[in-house]
Design a protein around this motif. Structure first.
Motif, PDB file in Angstrom:
ATOM      1  N   LEU A 347      -1.202 -30.263  24.114  1.00  0.00           N
ATOM      2  CA  LEU A 347      -1.291 -31.112  25.304  1.00  0.00           C
ATOM      3  C   LEU A 347      -2.162 -30.466  26.374  1.00  0.00           C
ATOM      4  N   ASN A 348      -2.029 -29.154  26.546  1.00  0.00           N
ATOM      5  CA  ASN A 348      -2.874 -28.456  27.518  1.00  0.00           C
ATOM      6  C   ASN A 348      -4.343 -28.551  27.128  1.00  0.00           C
ATOM      7  N   GLN A 349      -4.632 -28.445  25.837  1.00  0.00           N
ATOM      8  CA  GLN A 349      -6.023 -28.551  25.394  1.00  0.00           C
ATOM      9  C   GLN A 349      -6.564 -29.961  25.602  1.00  0.00           C
ATOM     10  N   ALA A 350      -5.711 -30.962  25.435  1.00  0.00           N
ATOM     11  CA  ALA A 350      -6.148 -32.332  25.688  1.00  0.00           C
ATOM     12  C   ALA A 350      -6.512 -32.517  27.159  1.00  0.00           C
ATOM     13  N   LEU A 351      -5.722 -31.959  28.060  1.00  0.00           N
ATOM     14  CA  LEU A 351      -6.046 -32.036  29.490  1.00  0.00           C
ATOM     15  C   LEU A 351      -7.321 -31.261  29.799  1.00  0.00           C
ATOM     16  N   ALA A 352      -7.486 -30.095  29.164  1.00  0.00           N
ATOM     17  CA  ALA A 352      -8.700 -29.309  29.393  1.00  0.00           C
ATOM     18  C   ALA A 352      -9.935 -30.053  28.912  1.00  0.00           C
ATOM     19  N   TYR A 353      -9.819 -30.751  27.788  1.00  0.00           N
ATOM     20  CA  TYR A 353     -10.965 -31.521  27.285  1.00  0.00           C
ATOM     21  C   TYR A 353     -11.318 -32.656  28.231  1.00  0.00           C
ATOM     22  N   GLU A 354     -10.311 -33.326  28.775  1.00  0.00           N
ATOM     23  CA  GLU A 354     -10.568 -34.466  29.653  1.00  0.00           C
ATOM     24  C   GLU A 354     -11.222 -34.045  30.971  1.00  0.00           C
ATOM     25  N   ARG A 355     -11.019 -32.789  31.364  1.00  0.00           N
ATOM     26  CA  ARG A 355     -11.641 -32.333  32.609  1.00  0.00           C
ATOM     27  C   ARG A 355     -13.136 -32.123  32.469  1.00  0.00           C
ATOM     28  N   GLY A 356     -13.612 -31.947  31.241  1.00  0.00           N
ATOM     29  CA  GLY A 356     -15.025 -31.636  31.081  1.00  0.00           C
ATOM     30  C   GLY A 356     -15.819 -32.629  30.282  1.00  0.00           C
ATOM     31  N   ALA A 357     -15.205 -33.703  29.791  1.00  0.00           N
ATOM     32  CA  ALA A 357     -15.934 -34.657  28.950  1.00  0.00           C
ATOM     33  C   ALA A 357     -15.298 -36.027  29.092  1.00  0.00           C
ATOM     34  N   VAL A 358     -16.029 -37.040  28.645  1.00  0.00           N
ATOM     35  CA  VAL A 358     -15.476 -38.390  28.608  1.00  0.00           C
ATOM     36  C   VAL A 358     -14.326 -38.401  27.606  1.00  0.00           C
ATOM     37  N   PRO A 359     -13.130 -38.799  28.020  1.00  0.00           N
ATOM     38  CA  PRO A 359     -11.936 -38.634  27.172  1.00  0.00           C
ATOM     39  C   PRO A 359     -11.839 -39.645  26.046  1.00  0.00           C
ATOM     40  N   SER A 360     -12.718 -39.536  25.073  1.00  0.00           N
ATOM     41  CA  SER A 360     -12.637 -40.402  23.901  1.00  0.00           C
ATOM     42  C   SER A 360     -11.884 -39.690  22.791  1.00  0.00           C
ATOM     43  N   LEU A 361     -11.249 -40.462  21.928  1.00  0.00           N
ATOM     44  CA  LEU A 361     -10.445 -39.876  20.865  1.00  0.00           C
ATOM     45  C   LEU A 361     -11.313 -39.161  19.838  1.00  0.00           C
ATOM     46  N   THR A 362     -12.404 -39.787  19.425  1.00  0.00           N
ATOM     47  CA  THR A 362     -13.280 -39.150  18.438  1.00  0.00           C
ATOM     48  C   THR A 362     -13.916 -37.890  19.009  1.00  0.00           C
ATOM     49  N   GLY A 363     -14.249 -37.927  20.303  1.00  0.00           N
ATOM     50  CA  GLY A 363     -14.813 -36.731  20.924  1.00  0.00           C
ATOM     51  C   GLY A 363     -13.815 -35.586  20.955  1.00  0.00           C
ATOM     52  N   PHE A 364     -12.566 -35.900  21.234  1.00  0.00           N
ATOM     53  CA  PHE A 364     -11.532 -34.869  21.272  1.00  0.00           C
ATOM     54  C   PHE A 364     -11.317 -34.270  19.887  1.00  0.00           C
ATOM     55  N   LEU A 365     -11.282 -35.097  18.848  1.00  0.00           N
ATOM     56  CA  LEU A 365     -11.115 -34.581  17.494  1.00  0.00           C
ATOM     57  C   LEU A 365     -12.297 -33.717  17.076  1.00  0.00           C
ATOM     58  N   SER A 366     -13.500 -34.147  17.418  1.00  0.00           N
ATOM     59  CA  SER A 366     -14.682 -33.343  17.080  1.00  0.00           C
ATOM     60  C   SER A 366     -14.659 -32.018  17.827  1.00  0.00           C
ATOM     61  N   TRP A 367     -14.183 -32.051  19.068  1.00  0.00           N
ATOM     62  CA  TRP A 367     -14.103 -30.830  19.878  1.00  0.00           C
ATOM     63  C   TRP A 367     -13.108 -29.842  19.271  1.00  0.00           C
ATOM     64  N   LEU A 368     -11.983 -30.354  18.772  1.00  0.00           N
ATOM     65  CA  LEU A 368     -10.996 -29.478  18.138  1.00  0.00           C
ATOM     66  C   LEU A 368     -11.526 -28.881  16.838  1.00  0.00           C
ATOM     67  N   GLU A 369     -12.244 -29.706  16.048  1.00  0.00           N
ATOM     68  CA  GLU A 369     -12.739 -29.235  14.765  1.00  0.00           C
ATOM     69  C   GLU A 369     -13.915 -28.283  14.917  1.00  0.00           C
ATOM     70  N   ALA A 370     -14.749 -28.502  15.940  1.00  0.00           N
ATOM     71  CA  ALA A 370     -15.944 -27.673  16.104  1.00  0.00           C
ATOM     72  C   ALA A 370     -15.599 -26.269  16.568  1.00  0.00           C
ATOM     73  N   ASP A 371     -14.514 -26.114  17.311  1.00  0.00           N
ATOM     74  CA  ASP A 371     -14.158 -24.816  17.859  1.00  0.00           C
ATOM     75  C   ASP A 371     -12.719 -24.496  17.459  1.00  0.00           C
ATOM     76  N   ALA A 372     -12.538 -23.381  16.747  1.00  0.00           N
ATOM     77  CA  ALA A 372     -11.190 -22.964  16.355  1.00  0.00           C
ATOM     78  C   ALA A 372     -10.464 -22.477  17.617  1.00  0.00           C
ATOM     79  N   VAL A 373      -9.721 -23.383  18.232  1.00  0.00           N
ATOM     80  CA  VAL A 373      -9.089 -23.090  19.510  1.00  0.00           C
ATOM     81  C   VAL A 373      -8.011 -22.036  19.313  1.00  0.00           C
TER      82      VAL A 373
END
Length: 556
Positions: A347-373
């Motif tokens: 949940l914290n990572q979802a909030l962090a993603y929304e602060r820096g990008a347009v909060p789309s679902l596909t964008g969030f999934l790509s962001w998680l897969e591209a970087d091993a958080v």
């Protein structure tokens, strides 16, 4: 050279901290920056200084390039340079420990005195800065290795261990002892005087984040102990996160049959293996097409989320699953209380993603897969909660009570496929029985360096404690580098007394059991009247308006 010339005019003093963990390439940078300190007009007397602080006994970061041998080499290098320039060069040792009590330092000195000097130096000797501070060191009896090799059923999860396993027993023993200390209000003597133990006083250190690491966290949560959780979390490897990511993947792409099957088998929907097989086997289209025509609670849940997926941000979508559809409760019931940490971090990572990008679902999934958080918690801010971490992660930290449960025989994993000789030439690693002399020598050197670093790691672990050190263990401890055996040999040289779990070396005056019980009874504070007064709400200031801030959601 021009850059160094420009820098030379503005650098008069260089401080190198944690020099024992400085890599050879970093030493080269330091040498270039300080060459002018001892040559020509740059060597002005008293005007330019080099100050290096380091402790070879604490060099534990070889995997980051640290080379403890470079410490001595560069000390000799700067000694020659400054002496040739007729400048003063001093080498001073600080023997005082500003952290640990005399009891802990006695055990450290006795245990490490007979070890090879190549690892820790010629002599390991300490002086306590607080000589009157009471302290104790407990050496627990090891839990014997498990000789039972029972055949597990095929359908059992392979990552679970039975309660009778030595790792599970060790973790439960530690959690039980901590629970007893807190329940009885056991008193410790700190620099500010005696007081009852609280959970924030306890630091548990392991060598690696192995099964023991997770079992300790699970056992502490099973005993309802306040614990800060893992100091590092790889979100992609947590089962609770995998289930939620699979759900989001299905919502983004309904044709993703594998993700949908994972969600159906997850605690959220709870479909059995046979039910999933009956549903999926023999179908002609996508799994969702076969499923959505059925009258099942799982279908109603998925349809609700599918109806909202185009209108909710990733965080809101996760919250809908976890709260409205009771997903958090179902996951914690199935996976245990330790799954809550991973869910909260997602949940914290979802909030962090929304602060820096347009909060789309596909964008969030790509962001998680591209970087091993990988989430790293700040251990200093854990409050009154138990901390469990590796010795590497605890470097620089301290605690009133330190527990070392990972003290048995260990074999360093040989992951390196290439060895580098003294000329930098790379040689392919071969099986030990078939290795030529050159590779056999490099392997022996590598094993020797790892054994020496393990001893320095033990030194760092022992010296994290202020007043109370507990050395536990399970399995075998028969090799020369086993921490439990080293500490046992050191305590054999000191005065000890038997305890319920093993042996104890103690110095100073500790409160007896009757004083502890009386202090625990009187520990509950009485709330004062001012705590119930209602405060006035401060006047709200009007926000500054900006024409560029139109407000509203970033995406419909």
């Amino acid at each position: 050279a021009w850059v160094l010339f420009r820098l030379d005019g503005g650098i008069d003093h260089v401080l190198v901290d944690e020099a024992q963990d400085t890599s050879p390439k970093q030493w080269q940078v330091i040498k270039h920056l300080t060459d002018e300190f001892t040559s020509g007009e740059g060597a002005r007397a008293g005007g330019r200084t080099l100050f290096v602080v380091g402790d070879k006994k604490q060099s534990i970061y070889s995997f980051q390039g640290a080379d403890v041998a470079a410490f001595d080499k560069n000390q000799d290098h700067f000694d020659r340079k400054f002496t040739a320039a007729q400048q003063m060069f001093q080498n001073r040792s600080l023997l005082y420990s500003f952290r640990s009590s005399p009891a802990i330092l006695n055990v450290v000195d006795a245990a490490l005195a007979d070890l090879p000097p190549e690892a820790l130096g010629a002599e390991v000797a300490h002086r306590a800065c607080f000589p009157d501070l009471p302290g104790r060191v407990d050496l627990w009896d090891r839990i014997e290795a498990d000789e039972v090799k029972e055949e597990a059923p095929f359908e059992d999860p392979v990552d679970l261990i039975r309660p009778s396993h030595p790792v599970a027993q060790s973790a439960d023993k530690i959690a039980t002892e901590i629970s007893r200390l807190l329940a009885e209000g056991t008193q410790i003597v700190t620099r500010n005087g005696p007081r009852p133990v609280h959970a924030g006083d306890i630091l548990i250190l392991v060598q690696t984040r192995s099964t023991l690491f997770t079992e300790i966290i699970r056992a502490c949560k099973a005993h309802d102990l306040p614990i800060a959780g893992a100091d590092r979390l790889k979100l992609g490897e947590e089962m609770a996160v995998k289930d939620l990511v699979a759900l989001l993947s299905f919502l983004a792409t309904p044709e993703d049959d594998l993700s949908l099957a994972a969600v159906l088998r997850s605690p959220l929907l709870g479909m059995s293996e046979q039910e999933l097989y009956t549903l999926a086997h023999g179908r002609t289209g996508y799994l969702w097409e076969k499923l959505r025509g059925l009258d099942l609670p799982a279908v109603a849940l998925l349809k609700d989320l599918r109806d909202q997926v185009d209108y909710l941000r990733p965080y809101d979508l996760l919250e809908r699953v976890l709260v409205r559809h009771n997903g958090r409760h179902r996951r914690i019931t199935r996976l245990g209380a330790e799954a809550e940490d991973a869910i909260d971090e997602l949940l914290n990572q979802a909030l962090a993603y929304e602060r820096g990008a347009v909060p789309s679902l596909t964008g969030f999934l790509s962001w998680l897969e591209a970087d091993a958080v990988q989430v790293k918690r700040q251990a200093e801010g854990s409050g009154q909660r138990i901390r469990v971490m590796t010795v590497h992660g605890a470097k620089g930290l301290e605690s009133e009570i330190v527990i070392l449960p990972d003290t048995g025989d260990r074999s360093a994993p040989g992951r390196d496929a290439l060895y580098a000789d003294e000329n930098g030439q790379m040689l392919w690693k071969t099986p030990s029985g078939d290795s030529p002399p050159a590779i056999a020598a490099l392997r022996a050197q590598k094993q020797q360096r790892e054994a020496e670093e393990s001893l320095r790691l033990l030194y760092v672990a022992l010296t994290r404690a202020r007043c109370w050190l507990i050395v536990a263990g399970h399995g075998k401890a028969e090799k020369d580098g086993a921490w439990h055996m080293i500490v046992a040999k050191g305590m054999a040289k000191l005065e000890t007394a038997p305890t319920l779990h093993g042996l104890r070396h103690q110095t100073g005056a500790w409160p007896d059991a009757s004083q502890q019980a009386q202090a625990h009874i009187a520990a509950d504070p009485v709330p004062e009247d001012w705590m119930f007064l209602q405060t006035e709400h401060p006047a709200k200031t009007s926000p500054v308006l900006s024409p560029s801030d139109l407000g509203g959601a970033k995406a419909l």
